[in-house]
Write a protein that holds these residues in place. Structure first.
Motif, mmCIF file in Angstrom:
data_model
loop_
_atom_site.group_PDB
_atom_site.id
_atom_site.type_symbol
_atom_site.label_atom_id
_atom_site.label_comp_id
_atom_site.label_asym_id
_atom_site.label_seq_id
_atom_site.Cartn_x
_atom_site.Cartn_y
_atom_site.Cartn_z
ATOM 1 N N HIS A 94 0.532 -0.960 -0.162
ATOM 2 C CA HIS A 94 0.544 -0.033 -0.202
ATOM 3 C C HIS A 94 1.000 1.216 -0.244
ATOM 4 C CE1 HIS A 94 -3.543 2.101 2.015
ATOM 5 N NE2 HIS A 94 -3.275 2.499 0.638
ATOM 6 N N LEU A 95 0.606 1.897 -1.435
ATOM 7 C CA LEU A 95 1.281 3.056 -1.340
ATOM 8 C C LEU A 95 1.034 4.207 -0.433
ATOM 9 C CD1 LEU A 95 3.405 3.725 -4.391
ATOM 10 C CD2 LEU A 95 3.283 5.664 -2.743
ATOM 11 N N LEU A 96 1.827 5.434 0.919
ATOM 12 C CA LEU A 96 0.962 5.785 1.802
ATOM 13 C C LEU A 96 1.094 6.771 0.809
ATOM 14 C CD1 LEU A 96 1.956 3.994 4.696
ATOM 15 C CD2 LEU A 96 -0.590 3.584 3.509
ATOM 16 N N ASN A 97 2.132 7.486 0.630
ATOM 17 C CA ASN A 97 2.262 8.901 0.523
ATOM 18 C C ASN A 97 3.639 8.580 -0.775
ATOM 19 O OD1 ASN A 97 2.708 11.285 0.806
ATOM 20 N ND2 ASN A 97 2.786 11.485 3.363
ATOM 21 N N LEU A 98 3.712 10.085 -1.486
ATOM 22 C CA LEU A 98 4.799 10.391 -2.283
ATOM 23 C C LEU A 98 4.929 12.309 -2.276
ATOM 24 C CD1 LEU A 98 6.742 9.831 -4.147
ATOM 25 C CD2 LEU A 98 5.197 9.767 -6.127
ATOM 26 N N ALA A 99 5.759 13.064 -1.785
ATOM 27 C CA ALA A 99 5.768 13.807 -1.747
ATOM 28 C C ALA A 99 7.453 14.323 -2.459
ATOM 29 C CB ALA A 99 5.135 14.582 -1.072
ATOM 30 N N ILE A 100 7.081 15.244 -2.775
ATOM 31 C CA ILE A 100 8.547 16.172 -3.662
ATOM 32 C C ILE A 100 8.231 17.320 -3.504
ATOM 33 C CG2 ILE A 100 10.313 17.007 -5.563
ATOM 34 C CD1 ILE A 100 10.250 13.796 -5.024
ATOM 35 N N ASP A 101 9.449 18.278 -2.406
ATOM 36 C CA ASP A 101 9.239 19.563 -1.931
ATOM 37 C C ASP A 101 9.204 20.347 -3.091
ATOM 38 O OD1 ASP A 101 9.211 21.469 0.275
ATOM 39 O OD2 ASP A 101 11.376 21.350 0.965
ATOM 40 N N LEU A 102 8.292 21.159 -2.585
ATOM 41 C CA LEU A 102 7.890 22.365 -3.538
ATOM 42 C C LEU A 102 8.814 22.964 -4.904
ATOM 43 C CD1 LEU A 102 5.060 24.391 -2.412
ATOM 44 C CD2 LEU A 102 4.917 23.080 -4.454
ATOM 45 N N PRO A 103 10.280 23.325 -4.116
ATOM 46 C CA PRO A 103 11.440 23.435 -5.302
ATOM 47 C C PRO A 103 12.107 22.774 -6.083
ATOM 48 C CG PRO A 103 11.637 24.106 -3.170
ATOM 49 C CD PRO A 103 10.622 23.558 -2.819
ATOM 50 N N TRP A 104 11.662 21.409 -5.321
ATOM 51 C CA TRP A 104 11.905 20.700 -6.511
ATOM 52 C C TRP A 104 10.955 19.896 -7.232
ATOM 53 C CZ3 TRP A 104 17.312 20.787 -5.914
ATOM 54 C CH2 TRP A 104 18.049 21.455 -5.366
ATOM 55 N N GLN A 105 10.068 19.772 -7.235
ATOM 56 C CA GLN A 105 9.092 19.091 -8.230
ATOM 57 C C GLN A 105 9.625 19.831 -9.888
ATOM 58 O OE1 GLN A 105 4.813 20.345 -6.874
ATOM 59 N NE2 GLN A 105 5.296 19.468 -4.896
ATOM 60 N N HIS A 106 9.133 19.158 -10.775
ATOM 61 C CA HIS A 106 9.225 19.148 -12.182
ATOM 62 C C HIS A 106 10.092 18.929 -12.323
ATOM 63 C CE1 HIS A 106 4.893 20.478 -11.391
ATOM 64 N NE2 HIS A 106 5.489 22.049 -10.673
ATOM 65 N N ARG A 107 11.258 18.237 -11.443
ATOM 66 C CA ARG A 107 12.571 17.944 -12.124
ATOM 67 C C ARG A 107 13.304 16.534 -12.028
ATOM 68 N NH1 ARG A 107 16.070 22.140 -9.764
ATOM 69 N NH2 ARG A 107 14.658 23.487 -8.694
ATOM 70 N N GLY A 108 11.762 15.329 -12.353
ATOM 71 C CA GLY A 108 12.145 14.411 -12.684
ATOM 72 C C GLY A 108 12.337 13.515 -11.260
ATOM 73 N N LEU A 109 12.525 13.897 -9.900
ATOM 74 C CA LEU A 109 12.583 13.179 -8.794
ATOM 75 C C LEU A 109 10.995 12.224 -8.417
ATOM 76 C CD1 LEU A 109 14.125 15.969 -6.698
ATOM 77 C CD2 LEU A 109 15.533 14.091 -7.602
ATOM 78 N N GLY A 110 10.093 13.144 -8.456
ATOM 79 C CA GLY A 110 8.860 12.150 -8.121
ATOM 80 C C GLY A 110 9.058 10.419 -9.244
ATOM 81 N N LYS A 111 9.165 10.688 -10.228
ATOM 82 C CA LYS A 111 9.261 9.629 -11.290
ATOM 83 C C LYS A 111 10.356 8.694 -10.641
ATOM 84 C CE LYS A 111 9.706 9.035 -15.842
ATOM 85 N NZ LYS A 111 9.434 9.756 -17.202
#
Ligand SMILES: CC(C)(COP(=O)(O)OP(=O)(O)OC[C@H]1O[C@@H](n2cnc3c(N)ncnc32)[C@H](O)[C@@H]1OP(=O)(O)O)[C@@H](O)C(=O)NCCC(=O)NCCS
Length: 135
Positions: free
Chosen positions: A58-75
Motif C-alpha cells: 500500500h503506497l501511503l505517501n509520495l511527496a517532492i518538496d515544492l522547489p524540487w518538483q517538475h525535475r523528474g525526482l518524483g518519477k
C-alpha cells in the motif's frame, strides 16, 4: 531521520497534510511501513512511504518538496521503489480525483484505476484507487 524535515515538506505540498502524530506513527518503521527519501546536500527533499504486506503493497505517501518538483525526482523515486519489489507484488494507492500531477505520474508508470472511494478524504473529495502489478 529528521522529523521536522518531513513535517515541513508535508505542510508545503499538501492542503490536508498528515499531522505530526500521523507522521510520528509511520516514521519509526513499524507495522511493515518503510520510508524512502531523496536527499540533496544532506537535506530531505522528497519521500515515499509504503506499507508492505506479503504480496500487497500500500503506497501511503509520495511527496517532492515544492522547489524540487517538475525535475523528474518524483518519477525517479517511484520507479526506484517499484524496482525493489518482488515480482508479482500488487501495489495499491489512493489519490485525490483532482490531483492531476500525481495521477499523470502514476498512469505513466503503469498504474490503472481499480476503484473509486466516494468522499474518502476529509474535505469530501473522492479517491481514485490505482493499482499496478509488478512483473
Ligand atoms: C506528484 C509529485 C510527487 C510528482 O513529483 P515531481 O518530481 O514533481 O514529478 P516529476 O518531475 O518526476 O514528473 C513525473 C511525471 O509526473 C507528472 N506530472 C508532474 N507534475 C505535473 C503537473 N504539474 N501536471 C501534470 N503532470 C505532472 C507527469 O506525468 C510527469 O512526467 P512527464 O514530465 O514525463 O510528463 C509531486 O508533484 C508532489 O509532491 N505533489 C504534491 C504531493 C502529492 O500530491 N503526492 C501524491 C499523493 S498520492
Amino acid at each position: 531521520m529528521d522529523f521536522l524535515e518531513f513535517d515541513g515538506i508535508e505542510h508545503r505540498v499538501f492542503e490536508d497534510a498528515w499531522s505530526r502524530e500521523e507522521l510520528a506513527a509511520v516514521l519509526p518503521g513499524i507495522n511493515g511501513i518503510n520510508t524512502w527519501v531523496v536527499e540533496l546536500n544532506s537535506h530531505i527533499v522528497g519521500y515515499l512511504m509504503a506499507q508492505e504486506g506479503a504480496d500487497v503493497v500500500h503506497l501511503l505517501n509520495l511527496a517532492i518538496d515544492l522547489p524540487w518538483q517538475h525535475r523528474g525526482l518524483g518519477k525517479k523515486l517511484l520507479n526506484f521503489y517499484l524496482d525493489t519489489l518482488p515480482k508479482d507484488s500488487e501495489v495499491n494507492l489512493e489519490v485525490k480525483r483532482s490531483n492531476w500531477p500525481a495521477i499523470h505520474l502514476y498512469i505513466n508508470e503503469g498504474f490503472t484505476e481499480s476503484n473509486i472511494l466516494p468522499r474518502y478524504y476529509a474535505d469530501g473529495e473522492d479517491a481514485l484507487v490505482l493499482k499496478k502489478e509488478i512483473c
